[in-house]
Design an enzyme around this catalytic site. Structure first.
Site, PDB file in Angstrom:
ATOM      1  N   GLY A 239      39.267  45.212  27.064  1.00 19.34           N
ATOM      2  CA  GLY A 239      40.562  44.830  27.209  1.00 19.34           C
ATOM      3  C   GLY A 239      41.279  45.811  27.626  1.00 19.34           C
ATOM      4  CD  GLU A 275      32.656  43.129  22.633  1.00 18.69           C
ATOM      5  OE1 GLU A 275      33.287  42.611  23.152  1.00 18.69           O
ATOM      6  OE2 GLU A 275      31.773  43.019  21.785  1.00 18.69           O
ATOM      7  N   PRO A 276      34.205  47.484  26.879  1.00 16.61           N
ATOM      8  CG  PRO A 276      34.223  49.845  27.560  1.00 16.61           C
ATOM      9  CD  PRO A 276      33.908  48.976  26.380  1.00 16.61           C
ATOM     10  N   GLY A 277      35.008  46.031  30.046  1.00 17.13           N
ATOM     11  CA  GLY A 277      34.669  45.708  31.350  1.00 17.13           C
ATOM     12  C   GLY A 277      35.320  46.082  32.481  1.00 17.13           C
ATOM     13  CE1 TYR A 318      42.291  34.880  35.402  1.00 21.19           C
ATOM     14  CE2 TYR A 318      41.438  36.359  37.092  1.00 21.19           C
ATOM     15  CZ  TYR A 318      41.140  35.617  36.078  1.00 21.19           C
ATOM     16  OH  TYR A 318      39.947  35.259  35.584  1.00 21.19           O
ATOM     17  CB  CYS A 346      41.408  24.439  54.511  1.00 18.77           C
ATOM     18  SG  CYS A 346      40.167  24.777  55.914  1.00 18.77           S
ATOM     19  CD  GLU A 347      42.427  25.423  47.791  1.00 19.19           C
ATOM     20  OE1 GLU A 347      43.006  25.966  47.012  1.00 19.19           O
ATOM     21  OE2 GLU A 347      41.226  24.936  47.574  1.00 19.19           O
ATOM     22  CE1 TYR A 375      35.796  39.944  33.680  1.00 16.42           C
ATOM     23  CE2 TYR A 375      37.366  41.801  34.091  1.00 16.42           C
ATOM     24  CZ  TYR A 375      36.546  40.892  33.278  1.00 16.42           C
ATOM     25  OH  TYR A 375      36.167  41.233  31.870  1.00 16.42           O
TER      26      TYR A 375
HETATM   27  C1  LIG Z   1      35.975  39.669  28.839  1.00 17.89           C
HETATM   28  C2  LIG Z   1      35.602  40.476  27.576  1.00 17.89           C
HETATM   29  C3  LIG Z   1      35.365  41.940  27.366  1.00 17.89           C
HETATM   30  C4  LIG Z   1      35.669  42.713  28.588  1.00 17.89           C
HETATM   31  O1  LIG Z   1      37.215  42.556  28.840  1.00 17.89           O
HETATM   32  P1  LIG Z   1      37.909  43.883  29.765  1.00 17.89           P
HETATM   33  O2  LIG Z   1      39.259  43.497  30.072  1.00 17.89           O
HETATM   34  O3  LIG Z   1      36.887  43.621  31.072  1.00 17.89           O
HETATM   35  O4  LIG Z   1      37.618  45.161  29.141  1.00 17.89           O
HETATM   36  C5  LIG Z   1      34.723  42.366  26.343  1.00 17.89           C
HETATM   37  N1  LIG Z   1      34.697  41.369  24.992  1.00 17.89           N
HETATM   38  C6  LIG Z   1      34.756  40.246  25.201  1.00 17.89           C
HETATM   39  C7  LIG Z   1      34.034  39.316  24.022  1.00 17.89           C
HETATM   40  C8  LIG Z   1      35.202  39.497  26.443  1.00 17.89           C
HETATM   41  O5  LIG Z   1      35.219  38.393  26.513  1.00 17.89           O
END
Ligand SMILES: *Cc1c(COP(=O)(O)O)cnc(C)c1O
Length: 421
Positions: A239, A275-277, A318, A346-347, A375
Site C-alpha cells: 500500500g 506485500e508491496p506492489g 480512479y 467510443c466513450e 495496475y
Molecule cells: C493489492 C494488495 C497489495 C499491494 O498493494 P500496493 O498498493 O500495490 O502495494 C498487497 N496486499 C494485498 C492483500 C493486496 O490486495
C-alpha cells in the site's frame, strides 16, 4: 527515482531509446526497466534490514513472467490473490514456501492447488473460508499454515475504490472479533495458526494510517499470545504510495516505512512480511503511445492517441493522474500548449488528461505515460477489439518483448460459433 531519462533530446529506457523500441514493436506498448524494479525491491529489503523478513511482491500490480522472474531472482517472495496468480508465480520459478495467498474469495479448487503445490501461508479473510481451508487440508492429509486478516477500521486516506481497512470494506474480520475467530481457528485440526495479516489499502501517501493499523496489530499480537496462540509472523500488507507527479509532495520513503514497522512491531520478535506492489512496479513502467490526430475542438485541442482506456484504465477508473511526456524532448523555452489527451474508444471516459500542458505535438509523435508500470497492463482489456498491447522489458542496453501483441485472427478465433448458427 526511475531509469526513464532524456539523453541528447530523446527519452531513454535505461540505455535504450524509447523510439527504437517503438520502431521495433509498434505502438502502443508498455516498457519496464529492470534496474528500477530491482532498485525498488532492494529499497524495501534494506528498509527491513536487521529483522527476519520477506518482501512478497504483490504481483497483481504487474504479473508478467519476466517481471516475476526478475524479482524472484533478487530474492522476492510473491503475494498472490487468485489460483491463476499462484500458477503464474510457480511458472516463474517461485517456490511455494515463498508464496502468500491473499484474497477474499479463495475457492476450494484454488486452495487445493496451493496446498498441493506448496504455500507459505493463506491469509484468511472470513470464517467460512477458514472452514473450507480446514476441510481441504484434512482431505489432503496436510495442515494449512494461516494468518487471519484483521480489519483494523483505519481510514487509509486514499481513493475509495482502493481503501480496504475500514469496517465497511469487504476485507478481513473485524479486529474486535479476532479473539473469538482465532480461538475457532485453533480448534480446527487442518489449520496451523502462525500469525496476523493486515492490509489497509493502496496508494497511501502518509505513514499515519499504517501507524494506527500496526499499533493495533502489536496490541493484538500480545493479546493473542496471552490467549495461547503462537503468533510468530506478521504480514503487514502493501500500500505504500508512489509519486505520480514530479511536483507534489512525495509519499514517505520505504526506509521511513521500514523504520515505522520496526518502531511499532520490532519488540515482538516476529518474522515480518510486507506485500508491496505499486511501489515496486509503478514507476518502473511507461506506456508509450503515438499521436494519431490533433483535432481542434470548440475552444480546445484534442490529442487523439493510439493508446486508450482499455490499455491503461487508471484515469477512467480512479480519476488517476499520469505525467505524460513527449518522447522527443521539447527544445528549451518552447511554448507549451494545453491539450485534452484522449484515446479512440467510443466513450468520453476514454480521456487520459484534460487541458494538459504539452509541447506542440503533431500526428506521428510519440508520447509516454509515466508511472504506468503498476495496475496498467494487468488491468487491460480488449474492449473495442483492440488487441492487448505488447510488454517490453529493458535491461541495460538490451530489450526483449515479454508479451507479444496478439493478431486480430487470434482474438477473433477465440470465439466459437454454436452449432445452430
Ligand atoms: C493489492 C494488495 C497489495 C499491494 O498493494 P500496493 O498498493 O500495490 O502495494 C498487497 N496486499 C494485498 C492483500 C493486496 O490486495
Amino acid at each position: 527515482m526511475d531509469h526513464f531519462l532524456y539523453r541528447d533530446g530523446a527519452l531513454f529506457a535505461e540505455d535504450v531509446p524509447v523510439s527504437e523500441i517503438a520502431a521495433a514493436v509498434g505502438t502502443p506498448f508498455y516498457v519496464y526497466s529492470t534496474a528500477t524494479l530491482l532498485r525498488h525491491f532492494q529499497l524495501f529489503d534494506d528498509a527491513l534490514d536487521g529483522t527476519d523478513h520477506l518482501v512478497c511482491y504483490a504481483m497483481k500490480a504487474a504479473s508478467n513472467q519476466a517481471i516475476l522472474k526478475t524479482l524472484a531472482q533478487a530474492g522476492a517472495g510473491m503475494d498472490v490473490v487468485s489460483g491463476g496468480e499462484y500458477l503464474r508465480a510457480k511458472a516463474a520459478g517461485v517456490s511455494g514456501d515463498k508464496i502468500v495467498f491473499s484474497g477474499v474469495g479463495k475457492t476450494a479448487d484454488e486452495i487445493r492447488a496451493a496446498l498441493t503445490g506448496g504455500i507459505r501461508q493463506f491469509n484468511v479473510e472470513s470464517e467460512p473460508e477458514m472452514e473450507v481451508i480446514n476441510a481441504v487440508a484434512l482431505e489432503l492429509g496436510t495442515v494449512a499454515p494461516i494468518t487471519v486478516r484483521v480489519n483494523p477500521d483505519v481510514d487509509a486516506k486514499t481513493h475509495a475504490k482502493i481503501a480496504t481497512g475500514k469496517s465497511e470494506n469487504k476485507f478481513g474480520i473485524p479486529i474486535a472479533r479476532a479473539s473469538e475467530v482465532y480461538a475457532h481457528a485453533a480448534s480446527l485440526p487442518g489449520l496451523e495458526v502462525i500469525g496476523i495479516d493486515v492490509h489497509i489499502g493502496s496508494q497511501l501517501t502518509e505513514l499515519e494510517p499504517f501507524e494506527l493499523a500496526y499499533t493495533k496489530v502489536a496490541e493484538l499480537t500480545e493479546q493473542l499470545r496471552a490467549e495461547g496462540h503462537n503468533i510468530r509472523r506478521l504480514d503487514l500488507g502493501g500500500g505504500l504510495g508512489i509519486p505520480y507527479t514530479r511536483s507534489n509532495d512525495a509519499p514517505p520513503l520505504p526506509m521511513e516505512y521500514g523504520a515505522l514497522i520496526k518502531k511499532t512491531l520490532g519488540h515482538l520478535g516476529c518474522e515480518i512480511e510486507i506485500e508491496p506492489g505499486r511501489l515496486i512496479a509503478g514507476n518502473a513502467g511507461l506506456m508509450v503511445s503515438k499521436v494519431i490526430y490533433v483535432k481542434s475542438g470548440e475552444g480546445r485541442d484534442f490529442l487523439i492517441v493510439d493508446g486508450a482506456m482499455n490499455d491503461l484504465i487508471r484515469p477512467a477508473m480512479y480519476e488517476a493522474h499520469h505525467d505524460i511526456v513527449a518522447v522527443q524532448e521539447p527544445a528549451a523555452g518552447v511554448e507549451q500548449q494545453a491539450y485534452d489527451i484522449v484515446g479512440p474508444v467510443c466513450e468520453s471516459g476514454d480521456t487520459f488528461a484534460k487541458q494538459r500542458n504539452m509541447p506542440p505535438l503533431k500526428s506521428g509523435d510519440l508520447i509516454a505515460f509515466r508511472s504506468a508500470g503498476a495496475y496498467g497492463a494487468v488491468m487491460a482489456s480488449e474492449y473495442n477489439t483492440r488487441p492487448l498491447i505488447p510488454e517490453v522489458l529493458v535491461n541495460g542496453d538490451q530489450f526483449a518483448v515479454i508479451r507479444e501483441r496478439p493478431s486480430f485472427d487470434e482474438i477473433i478465433n477465440r470465439d466459437t460459433i454454436p452449432s445452430w448458427l
